[in-house]
Each structure stands twice: as C-alpha cells, then as structure tokens.
Design a protein around this motif. Sequence first.
Motif, short mmCIF file in Angstrom:
data_model
loop_
_atom_site.label_atom_id
_atom_site.label_comp_id
_atom_site.label_asym_id
_atom_site.label_seq_id
_atom_site.Cartn_x
_atom_site.Cartn_y
_atom_site.Cartn_z
N TRP A 181 -11.34 -26.58 60.81
CA TRP A 181 -10.91 -27.65 61.70
C TRP A 181 -10.47 -28.91 60.97
CZ3 TRP A 181 -15.82 -25.32 62.94
CH2 TRP A 181 -15.72 -24.33 63.92
N GLY A 182 -10.70 -28.98 59.69
CA GLY A 182 -10.33 -30.16 58.92
C GLY A 182 -11.51 -31.10 58.70
N PRO A 183 -11.39 -31.99 57.72
CA PRO A 183 -12.52 -32.82 57.32
C PRO A 183 -12.92 -33.89 58.33
CG PRO A 183 -10.56 -33.44 56.09
CD PRO A 183 -10.22 -32.21 56.88
N ASP A 184 -12.03 -34.25 59.24
CA ASP A 184 -12.34 -35.31 60.19
C ASP A 184 -12.55 -34.81 61.61
OD1 ASP A 184 -12.14 -37.27 58.19
OD2 ASP A 184 -9.96 -37.31 58.41
N HIS A 185 -12.72 -33.51 61.76
CA HIS A 185 -12.93 -32.93 63.08
C HIS A 185 -14.38 -33.18 63.52
CE1 HIS A 185 -13.18 -29.94 66.30
NE2 HIS A 185 -11.87 -30.02 66.33
N ILE A 186 -14.57 -33.31 64.80
CA ILE A 186 -15.90 -33.58 65.35
C ILE A 186 -16.90 -32.49 64.96
CG2 ILE A 186 -15.44 -32.48 67.60
CD1 ILE A 186 -17.43 -35.74 66.97
N MET A 187 -16.44 -31.26 64.76
CA MET A 187 -17.34 -30.17 64.39
C MET A 187 -17.98 -30.39 63.01
SD MET A 187 -17.44 -28.17 66.94
CE MET A 187 -17.80 -26.47 66.61
N ALA A 188 -17.38 -31.25 62.20
CA ALA A 188 -17.93 -31.52 60.87
C ALA A 188 -19.08 -32.52 60.91
CB ALA A 188 -16.83 -32.02 59.94
N ALA A 189 -19.19 -33.31 61.96
CA ALA A 189 -20.13 -34.43 61.97
C ALA A 189 -21.60 -34.00 61.94
CB ALA A 189 -19.87 -35.32 63.17
N THR A 190 -21.98 -33.02 62.75
CA THR A 190 -23.39 -32.63 62.81
C THR A 190 -23.91 -32.08 61.49
OG1 THR A 190 -23.28 -32.29 65.19
CG2 THR A 190 -25.08 -31.20 64.03
N PRO A 191 -23.24 -31.09 60.89
CA PRO A 191 -23.77 -30.63 59.61
C PRO A 191 -23.71 -31.70 58.52
CG PRO A 191 -21.73 -29.46 60.14
CD PRO A 191 -22.11 -30.26 61.34
N ALA A 209 -26.46 -38.95 50.20
CA ALA A 209 -26.92 -38.97 51.59
C ALA A 209 -26.15 -40.00 52.40
CB ALA A 209 -28.42 -39.27 51.64
N ARG A 210 -26.01 -41.19 51.84
CA ARG A 210 -25.29 -42.25 52.54
C ARG A 210 -23.84 -41.85 52.78
NH1 ARG A 210 -27.00 -46.72 50.08
NH2 ARG A 210 -25.69 -46.35 48.27
N ALA A 211 -23.20 -41.23 51.80
CA ALA A 211 -21.81 -40.81 51.95
C ALA A 211 -21.66 -39.81 53.10
CB ALA A 211 -21.28 -40.22 50.64
N CYS A 212 -22.56 -38.84 53.18
CA CYS A 212 -22.51 -37.85 54.26
C CYS A 212 -22.73 -38.51 55.62
CB CYS A 212 -23.56 -36.77 54.05
SG CYS A 212 -23.20 -35.60 52.73
N MET A 213 -23.74 -39.35 55.69
CA MET A 213 -24.07 -40.00 56.96
C MET A 213 -22.97 -40.96 57.41
SD MET A 213 -28.08 -40.82 56.47
CE MET A 213 -29.29 -39.56 56.20
N GLU A 214 -22.41 -41.71 56.47
CA GLU A 214 -21.33 -42.64 56.83
C GLU A 214 -20.10 -41.88 57.31
OE1 GLU A 214 -20.88 -45.09 53.34
OE2 GLU A 214 -22.49 -46.47 53.99
N ARG A 215 -19.82 -40.75 56.68
CA ARG A 215 -18.67 -39.95 57.09
C ARG A 215 -18.90 -39.36 58.49
NH1 ARG A 215 -16.96 -34.70 54.11
NH2 ARG A 215 -15.43 -33.98 55.60
N ALA A 216 -20.11 -38.87 58.74
CA ALA A 216 -20.44 -38.34 60.06
C ALA A 216 -20.34 -39.43 61.12
CB ALA A 216 -21.85 -37.74 60.05
N LEU A 217 -20.83 -40.62 60.79
CA LEU A 217 -20.75 -41.74 61.73
C LEU A 217 -19.29 -42.11 62.02
CD1 LEU A 217 -22.00 -44.00 63.41
CD2 LEU A 217 -22.15 -45.36 61.29
N ALA A 218 -18.48 -42.17 60.99
CA ALA A 218 -17.06 -42.52 61.18
C ALA A 218 -16.36 -41.49 62.07
CB ALA A 218 -16.35 -42.62 59.83
N ILE A 219 -16.65 -40.22 61.88
CA ILE A 219 -16.06 -39.17 62.71
C ILE A 219 -16.49 -39.34 64.16
CG2 ILE A 219 -16.07 -36.69 63.22
CD1 ILE A 219 -16.34 -36.26 60.13
N ARG A 220 -17.78 -39.52 64.36
CA ARG A 220 -18.27 -39.63 65.74
C ARG A 220 -17.79 -40.90 66.43
NH1 ARG A 220 -24.22 -36.86 65.34
NH2 ARG A 220 -23.44 -34.73 65.57
#
Length: 176
Positions: free
Chosen positions: A81-91, A108-119
């Motif tokens: 789905w690509g790196p910015d798809h909503i399906m990427a946020a949870t994992p 950890a911060r990088a993953c969480m910030e990326r998930a937050l930005a997507i959501r």
Amino acid sequence: QLDLAKSLRRQGLLHRHAGAYWQARLAYEQSLALQEQHPGEDITSIRATLNNLGFLLLHQGDIDLAQSYLERACQVSEDNWGPDHIMAATPLNNLGVILQHKGEYDAARACMERALAIREAKLGAQHPYTAFCLQSLGQLHIELRDYTTAQGLLDRVPMGDSVAAISFSQPNPSRL
C-alpha cells in the motif's frame, strides 16, 4: 482455508482480550500458517495477523520475536500500500512500543512519529486511533523525562469514551 484463517485470527483476538495469551498465540500462529499458504490473496489479513501476533508477544515478554513479526507487518504494509498508507500506522506504532521497551529510543520515536503523521493526515487529529499514537509518543517522552513534550502530546488526546474503547491495555486517563 482463508475463512478458517480469519476465524482463527478472531479467536486469537478474543483470547488475547480475555488474558488467555497462549491460546491467542496458538490461534494467531495457525491463522498465519494458513494465510501464508495463499500469499497475495488476503494481504490485509496477513498484515493484521502479523501485527496482532507481534503485539501479543510483546505482552508475553518475547520482545525480539515480537519485533520480527511487527517488522514483517510494516514491510507487508509498505510493499502493498505504500509507506504513507493508513495500513502502515498500526504496526509502525506497535514497533515503536517494542523499540521503546528495548531502549532504542530514537528508532522508537521515529516509528511513532511516522505513525502519528499518517493517522493525522488520513484520519484527523481527533480520531481515536490518532489518540493512540499520541498516547504512545507521550509515554515515550515521559520515559525520556521530556515532560514538556509529553504534556504537549498528551494534551492533544481527546478525552471521550472512544479512546478507552479501542484498547484494554491503554486506559483512558479520564476514567482513572
């Protein structure tokens, strides 16, 4: 077989919420084995099972195996789905939690910030799943003793019942 795999994944979720972690793990592993016999047919379910299994293993204390499942879930999401798809946020958010447990705070911060930005981009700032990311990132900053940043993040968490409804492991602070 894919219907059985979905049923097993649902059983795993029920067992996990009931605290029957070993039964949940067995159901998730059986589900994943069936799903992987038919790669490409139900990618959404494979990603969900990998994510659920990783999250469960975190609670069982098997951090390294949990990380491997969540990394696979992230890869499946990005590949399909690509790196910015909503399906990427949870994992991504869950992987961030694991990296936090391992003391790998920058990752950890990088993953969480990326998930937050997507959501935030896909769901909006007030969505309960966005609140999940805010809570995770806020907790990370508390652990880092960066209380100002933590407070800023946690102040953005909506305090309605919808936040409490999406997780048994992260209680809504308004209900404590």
